[in-house]
Design a protein around this motif. Structure first.
Motif, short mmCIF file in Angstrom:
data_model
loop_
_atom_site.label_atom_id
_atom_site.label_comp_id
_atom_site.label_asym_id
_atom_site.label_seq_id
_atom_site.Cartn_x
_atom_site.Cartn_y
_atom_site.Cartn_z
N ALA A 122 0.81 -1.21 0.00
CA ALA A 122 0.00 0.00 0.00
C ALA A 122 0.85 1.26 0.00
CB ALA A 122 -0.93 0.01 1.22
N GLU A 123 1.91 1.27 0.77
CA GLU A 123 2.72 2.48 0.93
C GLU A 123 3.96 2.50 0.04
OE1 GLU A 123 2.74 3.87 5.39
OE2 GLU A 123 2.89 1.67 5.33
N GLY A 124 4.35 1.34 -0.48
CA GLY A 124 5.63 1.26 -1.17
C GLY A 124 6.75 1.40 -0.16
N PHE B 207 5.85 6.51 0.18
CA PHE B 207 6.16 7.17 -1.09
C PHE B 207 5.21 6.78 -2.22
CE2 PHE B 207 10.06 7.76 1.25
CZ PHE B 207 10.49 9.02 0.87
N ASP B 208 4.45 5.68 -2.05
CA ASP B 208 3.47 5.32 -3.07
C ASP B 208 2.11 5.98 -2.80
OD1 ASP B 208 5.32 3.87 -4.40
OD2 ASP B 208 4.30 1.93 -4.22
N ASP B 209 1.63 5.89 -1.56
CA ASP B 209 0.33 6.50 -1.28
C ASP B 209 0.45 7.99 -0.95
OD1 ASP B 209 1.42 6.50 1.24
OD2 ASP B 209 -0.15 5.29 2.18
N LYS B 210 1.71 8.46 -0.80
CA LYS B 210 1.99 9.88 -0.56
C LYS B 210 1.20 10.42 0.64
CE LYS B 210 3.28 10.98 -5.33
NZ LYS B 210 3.41 9.57 -5.75
N LYS B 211 1.18 9.64 1.70
CA LYS B 211 0.46 10.04 2.91
C LYS B 211 1.38 9.98 4.14
CE LYS B 211 -4.10 8.38 1.42
NZ LYS B 211 -5.22 7.44 1.72
N PHE B 212 1.16 10.94 5.04
CA PHE B 212 1.84 10.92 6.32
C PHE B 212 1.00 10.11 7.32
CE2 PHE B 212 4.02 14.62 4.57
CZ PHE B 212 5.32 14.42 5.02
N LYS B 213 1.69 9.39 8.19
CA LYS B 213 1.04 8.67 9.27
C LYS B 213 1.64 9.14 10.59
CE LYS B 213 0.58 5.99 5.51
NZ LYS B 213 1.34 6.15 4.25
N HIS B 214 0.95 8.85 11.67
CA HIS B 214 1.49 9.29 12.96
C HIS B 214 0.95 8.43 14.09
CE1 HIS B 214 -2.40 11.45 12.89
NE2 HIS B 214 -2.37 11.23 14.21
N GLY B 215 1.60 8.55 15.22
CA GLY B 215 1.14 7.92 16.45
C GLY B 215 1.70 8.67 17.65
N VAL B 216 0.93 8.78 18.71
CA VAL B 216 1.38 9.44 19.94
C VAL B 216 0.74 8.73 21.12
CG1 VAL B 216 -0.50 11.13 19.84
CG2 VAL B 216 1.55 11.63 21.17
N SER B 217 1.52 8.57 22.20
CA SER B 217 0.98 7.90 23.38
C SER B 217 1.62 8.46 24.64
CB SER B 217 1.23 6.38 23.31
OG SER B 217 2.57 6.08 23.66
N GLY B 218 0.92 8.28 25.76
CA GLY B 218 1.43 8.69 27.05
C GLY B 218 1.06 7.67 28.11
N ALA C 256 5.42 8.91 10.01
CA ALA C 256 5.91 8.07 8.91
C ALA C 256 5.33 8.59 7.59
CB ALA C 256 5.50 6.61 9.13
N TYR C 257 6.00 8.22 6.50
CA TYR C 257 5.56 8.67 5.18
C TYR C 257 5.73 7.53 4.18
CZ TYR C 257 5.12 11.40 0.88
OH TYR C 257 4.72 11.87 -0.34
#
Length: 831
Positions: free
Chosen positions: A463-465, A492-503, A489-490
């Motif tokens: 999906a992301e390459g 290069f195929d779907d050209k989307k940024f991803k993220h995660g945060v926790s505490g 995260a990024y």
């Protein structure tokens, strides 16, 4: 991996009052080395056994001028020592012409019949439960333990190498091991003083740690955890002794007669007690065995002294030598109590004589035994706090009284040496490099921040390459009461940024009350586990695998928010209550659809699942040991069982949640150490979903389309090949640790290890759930007609780091694109 990296760290980096030192080789008249020959100082019980190559080294704090060398079938040699230090002696044994009446003499394997040594061994078995602290209702004693790590086999080439340029001062004071005769440099020392209490009637034991002092890298809890796991307690009377996750046959075990040769060698008074000396050595090579000797009393048949040395041919990695000594104190005519336990391990990449390595040495001294003082059951169930700051801040007066064995000059000098080293930039550079490799994080002290983990930086999926990821976490210390983490995260195929945060926040240290929460938006492979993911930072290996089998295109976009509370009211029993809100959709809808029937949608079909759940999880891990008291602790051992019960309630309507349902799940994982036949790991998982839910919320039998061997998955199943709402799975994996291959001559020297696996899954999916997910473009199948099963045959320890598994599918071969056979593998550093 953490254990091996610690040894690498020590590798980057005194004075014993021995009066007599002797080394050399014992050979026969044909110049062949004599293995397991017995060598002692005349008039004493101090001695050693030659190794597989006939070589030996030993020393004494006393002065002796004569040694005696003996072995079955040879004449005893008496050799005068020319000086206090006698190296590279060559001793020739001549074949004996005498015959003894009591036993038939053989060179090599000894007879099991009419052997007085075995007759004595049988009496040890009969008496072992009557010796030591087992004779009393209750007991207590003082225990002092010191663990030391040393760089060994130091020569001028090493001292002058570029690696230690600018660090030459650390070699100013070198000493020689009394066991191996090699030079060594102490680099780490840990001392612990505690009081131990026990009740044999209630089978209860309690240890109160009163003092703990570290030098070297003592502040690093990963190292401390490694030390704790490495030097676990053992009892020589047990049938098997466990070191480095391996079970060694004890020379005092009931199976010893089939594993060892025994020879009654001598008898003499030790501490006014008449004792027999028995030499033992293995019957076969490449097995997990020892060689050595022991002295046993002639009336109580309690062991007075014993030494154990692991044979060089034993199937164990990264460890060249293991040497153990135990001395027992005579309290009265019938009571022998453990007085001193010493263990030396020589860690090295090669077992060659001149290879450099690291000594790990543990010395434990026991004293001040008190018996039959009632304490009551409540006393044993109340726990002291081993992380009380006062335990780590004892003054010199405390340690002067607590040390049941004084530090020698080298050990006392470690503290000053390490304080000096920490001021040297080059040393700190070495330390930082290995710390990054071990933890995966780059420390930025001035910001109290760690960058990483570096092992998740790069990945590839359909999906992301190509995917890149960077992250960070707060880090003030290893016992932080709170921790924040985040990544981005990024693809290069779907050209989307991803993220995660926790505490995570530790609110109550005593009961381990923790609250946590976080948010994650990413691409994930959800068909790798039977339980829904609530980890906002974790990521399965299948989601970024560089190599896949078949079309690895059944990936999911996940938007997840969680909030959890956790408490540990009883040691190793955790209760977790939390909630989650998930939005799921296919990352590649043309290949893998999560569509389901939705009468409220204008088209009658929805492609996205919104779901709010409340979860309750109970986790019981009896026998689990941890270190640290912060919000994140380190596990010490992995030989504990795990029982997990999970209840999930899906609520529709709240936050536009789509479905009402209930799910119950149970799993039980148990490792079994099966004596000398290796280690079996078993897992049983059961689950059922009540109510109608679409594909994205059903339980998927975990397939594996990666090339990695992953426990609790089915390597011949594709992702989402079997989908269920009711399921039961079983996983069995047994590692024989070379027990079988050691019997095959042409395989024996390779030290390979055989692994077998058996897996099964049964499940059902209701007609209502099939109809609900009818719009999806993948078949919805469950293994309901018969149990789906697989088996595997594996070879481990290839070049010491690789494992390969050959996986076979037992049935359901008629499924579309079914894989009847597959090969997976893994790599890692294991003992």
């Amino acid at each position: 991996m953490r254990k091996i990296l610690f040894l690498l760290l020590i590798s980057f980096f005194s004075f014993l009052n021995a009066q007599t030192k002797v080394s050399g080789i014992v050979i026969d008249e044909f110049d062949s080395p004599v293995a397991f020959a017995n060598i002692i100082f005349k008039g004493s019980s101090e001695g050693t056994i030659t190794n597989d190559n006939g070589r030996f080294y030993f020393e004494s704090e006393e002065t002796y001028d004569t040694i005696l060398v003996s072995f079955i079938g040879y004449e005893t040699q008496e050799l005068q020592l020319a000086s206090k230090v006698n190296y590279e002696l060559e001793i020739i044994l001549k074949e004996s012409t005498e015959q003894l009446d009591e036993v038939v003499i053989y060179t090599g394997k000894q007879s099991k019949k009419n052997n007085p040594a075995i007759d004595i061994l049988k009496k040890i078995w009969a008496k072992k439960r009557e010796n030591g602290v087992n004779k009393f209702k209750t007991y207590q004693y003082d225990k002092y333990e010191k663990v030391e790590f040393d760089l060994n086999t130091i020569d001028s080439a090493l001292i002058k190498s570029r690696l230690f340029k600018g660090l030459e001062f650390i070699f100013a004071d070198l000493d020689t091991s009394r066991i191996t005769g090699k030079t060594y440099l102490p680099m780490f020392l840990n001392e612990v003083f505690s009081k131990v209490y026990g009740d044999n009637r209630l089978a209860l034991r309690k240890e109160d740690v009163l003092g703990n002092k570290n030098s070297g890298f003592g502040g690093n809890q990963a190292i401390t955890a490694f030390v704790e796991d490495l030097y676990s307690d053992y009892n020589i009377y047990d049938n098997y002794l466990k070191f480095f996750d391996k079970s060694f046959t004890s020379p005092l075990s009931k199976t010893g007669v089939d594993t060892y040769n025994y020879v009654l060698s001598d008898s003499t008074f030790i501490d006014n007690k008449w004792c027999y000396n028995i030499i033992y050595y293995p019957r076969r090579k490449n097995e997990l065995t020892f060689k050595g000797d022991f002295w046993v009393n002639d009336s109580t048949f309690a062991v007075k002294k014993i030494n154990l040395e692991v044979t060089k041919s034993a199937n164990i990695n990264w460890v060249k030598e293991i040497y153990i000594e135990q001395d027992f104190n005579v309290v009265n005519d019938s009571v022998f109590l453990l007085k001193r336990d010493y263990m030396l391990s020589d860690f090295a990449f090669s077992k060659k004589e001149k290879s450099r390595g690291v000594y790990g040495k543990r010395t434990t001294v026991f004293d001040n035994y008190i018996f039959d003082q009632e304490k009551g059951e409540a006393f044993y169930k109340s726990e002291s706090d081993p992380y009380d700051p006062r335990v780590f801040d004892r003054d010199t007066t405390f340690w002067k009284n607590a040390r049941l064995e004084r530090l020698n000059e080298d050990e006392a000098g470690i503290f000053q040496l390490l304080d000096t080293l920490k001021t040297v930039p080059k040393f700190n550079t070495y330390y930082d490099i290995v710390s990054v490799l071990g933890s995966g994080y780059i420390e930025i002290d001035k910001w109290n921040l760690d960058i990483g983990d570096i092992y998740s930086t790069f990945g590839i999926n359909d999906a992301e390459g190509i995917r890149v990821r960077g992250g960070a976490r707060t880090f003030f210390g290893q016992n932080d009461p709170w921790r924040l983490e985040a990544y981005t995260a990024y693809g290069f195929d779907d050209k989307k940024f991803k993220h995660g945060v926790s505490g995570k926040f530790l609110l109550d240290r005593k009961n381990r009350l923790i609250i946590s929460g976080g948010h994650r938006r990413d691409v994930e492979q959800l068909g790798l586990s039977l339980t829904s993911t609530n980890d906002v930072l974790g990521r399965s290996i299948a989601s970024s695998s560089l190599v896949s089998v078949g079309n690895n295109n059944r990936l999911t976009n996940i938007n997840l928010s969680v909030f959890n509370a956790e408490i540990e009211p009883i040691k190793n029993f955790r209760v977790l209550v939390g909630s989650s809100f998930r939005t799921l959709s296919s990352a590649l809808p043309e290949d893998f659809s999560l569509d389901y029937v939705d009468t409220s949608s204008p088209t009658g079909i929805s492609s996205e699942v919104k779901q709010f759940d409340i979860n309750t999880t109970l986790v019981y891990t009896p026998g689990k040991r941890t270190i640290g008291y912060g919000v994140e602790r380190l596990n010490i051992n992995d030989n504990h069982s795990t029982l997990l019960f999970n209840y999930t309630k899906g609520i529709s309507g709240f936050l536009e949640s789509d479905f009402d349902y209930e799910r119950v799940q149970f799993s039980y994982t148990q490792p079994w150490q099966i004596g000398g036949f290796g280690r079996l790991t078993s897992t049983v998982e059961l689950g059922k979903t009540f109510g109608e839910v679409p594909l994205g919320l059903l339980s998927v039998i975990p397939g594996n389309q990666t090339v990695f061997s992953l426990y609790k998955t089915f390597p011949n199943l594709d992702f989402y090949e079997f989908v269920t709402d009711t399921y039961a799975t079983v996983h069995l994996e047994h590692n024989f640790n070379g027990r079988l291959f050691s019997r095959i001559p042409f395989l024996r020297k390779l030290n390979l290890r055989e692994i077998v696996g058996l897996r099964g899954a049964w499940g059902q999916i209701s007609d209502e759930n099939i109809a609900l997910s009818a719009p999806t473009n993948i078949p919805l199948l469950a293994p309901d007609e018969q149990i789906y099963w697989e088996y595997s045959l594996g070879i481990g320890n290839i070049f010491k780091i690789f494992r390969i598994d050959f996986n076979f599918r037992g049935n359901y071969l008629e499924n579309p694109d079914a894989r009847a056979f597959g090969v997976t593998g893994s790599f890692g550093f294991n003992f």
